[in-house]
Design a protein around this motif. Structure first.
Motif, PDB file in Angstrom:
ATOM      1  N   SER B 115       0.819  -1.211   0.000  1.00 41.23           N
ATOM      2  CA  SER B 115       0.000   0.000   0.000  1.00 41.23           C
ATOM      3  C   SER B 115       0.859   1.270   0.000  1.00 41.23           C
ATOM      4  CB  SER B 115      -0.947   0.020   1.209  1.00 41.23           C
ATOM      5  OG  SER B 115      -2.140  -0.654   0.905  1.00 41.23           O
ATOM      6  N   ASP B 116       2.017   1.228   0.689  1.00 37.17           N
ATOM      7  CA  ASP B 116       2.940   2.366   0.667  1.00 37.17           C
ATOM      8  C   ASP B 116       3.332   2.677  -0.768  1.00 37.17           C
ATOM      9  OD1 ASP B 116       2.933   2.303   3.393  1.00 37.17           O
ATOM     10  OD2 ASP B 116       4.967   1.498   3.610  1.00 37.17           O
ATOM     11  N   PHE B 117       3.660   1.617  -1.483  1.00 40.21           N
ATOM     12  CA  PHE B 117       4.079   1.772  -2.874  1.00 40.21           C
ATOM     13  C   PHE B 117       2.952   2.348  -3.720  1.00 40.21           C
ATOM     14  CE2 PHE B 117       3.646  -0.315  -7.048  1.00 40.21           C
ATOM     15  CZ  PHE B 117       4.628   0.378  -7.733  1.00 40.21           C
ATOM     16  N   VAL B 118       1.748   1.769  -3.570  1.00 39.38           N
ATOM     17  CA  VAL B 118       0.604   2.185  -4.375  1.00 39.38           C
ATOM     18  C   VAL B 118       0.263   3.650  -4.127  1.00 39.38           C
ATOM     19  CG1 VAL B 118      -1.887   1.854  -4.617  1.00 39.38           C
ATOM     20  CG2 VAL B 118      -0.363  -0.120  -4.625  1.00 39.38           C
ATOM     21  N   LYS B 119       0.341   4.072  -2.857  1.00 39.60           N
ATOM     22  CA  LYS B 119       0.013   5.449  -2.502  1.00 39.60           C
ATOM     23  C   LYS B 119       0.968   6.416  -3.203  1.00 39.60           C
ATOM     24  CE  LYS B 119       0.220   8.514   1.452  1.00 39.60           C
ATOM     25  NZ  LYS B 119       0.878   8.626   2.737  1.00 39.60           N
ATOM     26  N   ASP B 120       2.241   6.068  -3.191  1.00 42.52           N
ATOM     27  CA  ASP B 120       3.261   6.914  -3.779  1.00 42.52           C
ATOM     28  C   ASP B 120       3.157   6.894  -5.306  1.00 42.52           C
ATOM     29  OD1 ASP B 120       5.428   8.587  -3.495  1.00 42.52           O
ATOM     30  OD2 ASP B 120       6.871   6.962  -3.777  1.00 42.52           O
ATOM     31  N   ARG B 121       2.898   5.731  -5.858  1.00 41.24           N
ATOM     32  CA  ARG B 121       2.883   5.546  -7.303  1.00 41.24           C
ATOM     33  C   ARG B 121       1.680   6.221  -7.956  1.00 41.24           C
ATOM     34  NH1 ARG B 121       6.018   4.820 -11.597  1.00 41.24           N
ATOM     35  NH2 ARG B 121       5.654   2.891 -12.752  1.00 41.24           N
ATOM     36  N   PHE B 122       0.514   6.023  -7.359  1.00 42.70           N
ATOM     37  CA  PHE B 122      -0.706   6.546  -7.982  1.00 42.70           C
ATOM     38  C   PHE B 122      -1.221   7.797  -7.274  1.00 42.70           C
ATOM     39  CE2 PHE B 122      -0.518   2.053  -9.130  1.00 42.70           C
ATOM     40  CZ  PHE B 122      -0.617   2.152 -10.515  1.00 42.70           C
ATOM     41  N   ARG B 123      -0.472   8.293  -6.288  1.00 39.39           N
ATOM     42  CA  ARG B 123      -0.817   9.507  -5.540  1.00 39.39           C
ATOM     43  C   ARG B 123      -2.256   9.490  -5.066  1.00 39.39           C
ATOM     44  NH1 ARG B 123       2.776  10.820  -9.242  1.00 39.39           N
ATOM     45  NH2 ARG B 123       4.745  11.192  -8.251  1.00 39.39           N
ATOM     46  N   SER B 124      -2.674   8.375  -4.496  1.00 39.54           N
ATOM     47  CA  SER B 124      -4.038   8.286  -4.006  1.00 39.54           C
ATOM     48  C   SER B 124      -4.067   7.582  -2.668  1.00 39.54           C
ATOM     49  CB  SER B 124      -4.910   7.536  -5.012  1.00 39.54           C
ATOM     50  OG  SER B 124      -6.129   7.169  -4.402  1.00 39.54           O
ATOM     51  N   THR B 125      -4.459   8.324  -1.636  1.00 43.83           N
ATOM     52  CA  THR B 125      -4.583   7.731  -0.315  1.00 43.83           C
ATOM     53  C   THR B 125      -5.789   6.812  -0.263  1.00 43.83           C
ATOM     54  OG1 THR B 125      -3.824   9.864   0.441  1.00 43.83           O
ATOM     55  CG2 THR B 125      -4.456   8.311   2.123  1.00 43.83           C
ATOM     56  N   THR B 126      -6.865   7.190  -0.982  1.00 47.30           N
ATOM     57  CA  THR B 126      -8.069   6.359  -0.999  1.00 47.30           C
ATOM     58  C   THR B 126      -7.723   4.967  -1.526  1.00 47.30           C
ATOM     59  OG1 THR B 126      -9.140   8.393  -1.706  1.00 47.30           O
ATOM     60  CG2 THR B 126     -10.499   6.405  -1.662  1.00 47.30           C
TER      61      THR B 126
END
Lengths: 75, 497
Positions: B115-126
């Motif tokens: 999730s850390d990666f996904v948040k940074d990659r797609f700039r979406s906290t949701t």
């Protein structure tokens, strides 16, 4: 980098072709009495392990996509 | 086995369990770090070398699933059940493509979870919160599989003693409290030392079973010739089911939060790769032991032991029944302890990963003011609590079909593939599209599973199609990819500064 990708692609394609589809679904030839269906899978663990080791040794510490330190994408 | 034998077996089991617990607490001191720091508690401070990485990979991936659920599946479904171990080489080839790359990103950017990666990659906290929730829920049935395994070992050992059903419940509760305490104080380090012991005992148990049982049934050739044909090959009409079930497991394997956790704990990308390369070798004795699901039909003493239990429970007891009826009591105790902690260690690692996701990717996101120490404390408490939550899932699948626990959880976890695996190589997908794709595919997948099982206990995860039966996880992933691509294409591109 390029060479890593080609090597990994070759290893992956070989392994998936070897047994994703159960074309080896037959009793004969047997090995130590084991049907082909079973021993082919077990032999592939060893062959696959050797191939993956070769890739691991060649690629060392490198990943398969550009890392942050090698050049940022996006932003 | 007489009562004295049973006592001997139980004593060996308890003594070795005590040693295991001591190792777990010692783990807290092992290469001491700051255990109040989440990265340190959950990733063992990224200090695990090749050797310990190999053991932890083995401990994480070769669980009660491989040791108990696959023999059970072979016992129930014949050669088809072998799919559950056949795919191992593909699992590690697929992992090799993206996990070391993720490790490098994680090191550079300080990620601990996918999730850390996904948040940074797609700039979406949701998106990152949503995927963390999916991860936590998906692990619950997988953990229920480990609990079913622990229960099976105790059931087999205590069979025939007075009030066996109560002893079994009590023993399960004690094991759980110890595990929770063990996870709480030592984190991944403790689990790693436990993993070394677990792997050694499991290897001894599996190799001994193969060495003793195969000659006793007159060799593989003799056994397979006299068994029904379904034990030697699969029905060709199941080829697509076989193939898609393997594919589903291959894609899902390194999307599990605990597997990502353990991988990111490696001390270098190269060591992680060498660990992956060696891992398929672990499957050699495992595959042979899984064939005991077929060979047990040629072992009269084990069959008569199994006949004491209801049909829906016999499969999961295949390995314990062989250990109890064909080996001296002390050895049965040692091997059963191996199988027992074979479920316990992965359950600990899974709980640690869930705790991480909850604290770091959900609580910290929603309440950024939470201190680092507070986050770590939530992770630790949650990791203990989730183990109990998983208990509720135990009753959704009959024990002989225990591998369905994995396949149900995998229908959820496989939906992280577009964001995590494809996301490493491209950021073309939009976060809204990923959320829509994941939500729709999970809804469709869960509905398909419930409907093919007529909304009763789950015994299959295959969906009948005109082409043949297909694993529902793969169908749901196809829906996910389709929705994600279409929605991503439909959303107008914003200029990226």
């Amino acid at each position: 980098m390029k060479r890593d990708i080609y090597l990994m692609a070759a290893v992956t394609i070989f392994i998936f072709a070897a047994y994703l589809w159960p074309w080896y679904n037959s009793v004969k030839p047997t090995l130590f009495g084991l049907p082909f269906f079973y021993w082919w899978v077990i032999v592939m663990y060893v062959v696959g392990s050797v191939l993956l080791w070769v890739y691991a040794s060649v690629s060392g510490e490198r990943g398969l996509s550009r890392s942050e330190t090698q050049g940022r994408e996006g932003k | 086995m007489d009562q004295l034998g049973q006592l001997e077996m139980f004593s060996v089991f308890v003594v070795l369990f005590a040693i295991f617990v001591v190792l777990g607490f010692y783990g807290a001191r092992f290469r001491r770090g700051n255990l109040n720091d989440l990265g340190d508690w959950a990733l063992a401070g990224r200090k695990l070398g090749s050797f310990l990485t190999f053991f932890l990979q083995g401990a994480d991936w070769f669980t009660a699933y491989s040791i108990l659920a696959i023999p059970s599946s072979v016992f129930v479904s014949g050669a088809f059940g072998f799919f559950g171990v056949a795919y191992q080489t593909m699992v590690f080839a697929f992992a090799m493509i993206f996990v070391p790359t993720l490790w490098i990103r994680a090191r550079e950017r300080g990620y601990i979870t996918a999730s850390d990666f996904v948040k940074d990659r797609f700039r979406s906290t949701t998106l990152s919160i949503f995927l963390a929730v999916v991860g936590i829920v998906a692990v619950l049935p997988y953990m229920a599989l480990q609990i079913t395994g622990l229960q099976a070992v105790l059931t087999a050992m205590l069979y025939g003693t007075v009030g066996a059903s109560h002893v079994e419940e009590i023993a399960l509760i004690i094991a759980f409290i110890i595990l929770a305490a063990f996870t709480f104080t030592s984190g991944l380090r403790g689990a790693t030392l436990g993993a070394v012991m677990k792997d050694v005992l499991v290897w001894i148990a599996l190799l001994s079973i193969v060495a003793v049982i195969v000659p006793s049934v007159g060799g593989f050739g003799h056994a397979f010739q006299s068994l029904p044909a379904k034990y030697s090959t699969i029905n060709p009409s199941l080829s697509l089911a076989f193939s898609t079930s393997m594919l589903g497991v291959v894609i899902s394997a390194y999307l599990w939060p605990h597997n990502i956790n353990a991988s990111l704990g490696a001390s270098s990308a190269g060591r992680l790769k060498r660990g992956f390369a060696l891992a398929p070798l672990y499957a050699v004795p495992l595959a042979l032991a899984d064939l005991m699901g077929a060979l047990v039909l040629k072992v009269p003493s084990a069959l008569s032991f199994l006949s004491n239990f209801p049909t829906s429970y016999r499969g999961i007891l295949v390995i314990p029944s062989l250990l109890i009826t064909k080996f001296p009591p002390w050895f049965a105790g040692l091997a059963l302890l191996g199988v027992f902690i074979g479920g316990l260690v992965p359950a600990a690692v899974m709980a640690i990963a869930q705790g991480n996701l909850l604290a770091r990717n959900i609580v910290k996101e929603l309440r950024p003011s939470t201190s680092e120490k507070g986050v770590t404390s939530i992770a630790k408490w949650a990791s203990a609590a989730f183990k109990f939550l998983a208990l509720a899932f135990v009753f959704t699948v009959p024990a002989s079909y225990a591998l369905q626990f994995y396949l149900v959880g995998a229908i959820l976890i496989i939906q992280l593939m577009p964001a995590v695996f494809l996301g490493l190589y491209s950021d073309w997908f939009k976060s809204q599209a990923l959320i829509a794709g994941t939500a729709l595919s999970i809804a469709a997948g869960v509905y398909m599973v419930l409907s093919v099982n007529h909304f009763k206990q789950i015994t299959t995860t295959l969906y009948p199609t005109p082409l043949g039966s297909i694993y529902i996880g793969v169908i749901a992933l196809a829906i996910n990819l389709l929705v994600t691509v279409v929605v991503s294409a439909a959303i107008p591109r914003r200029k990226v500064a």
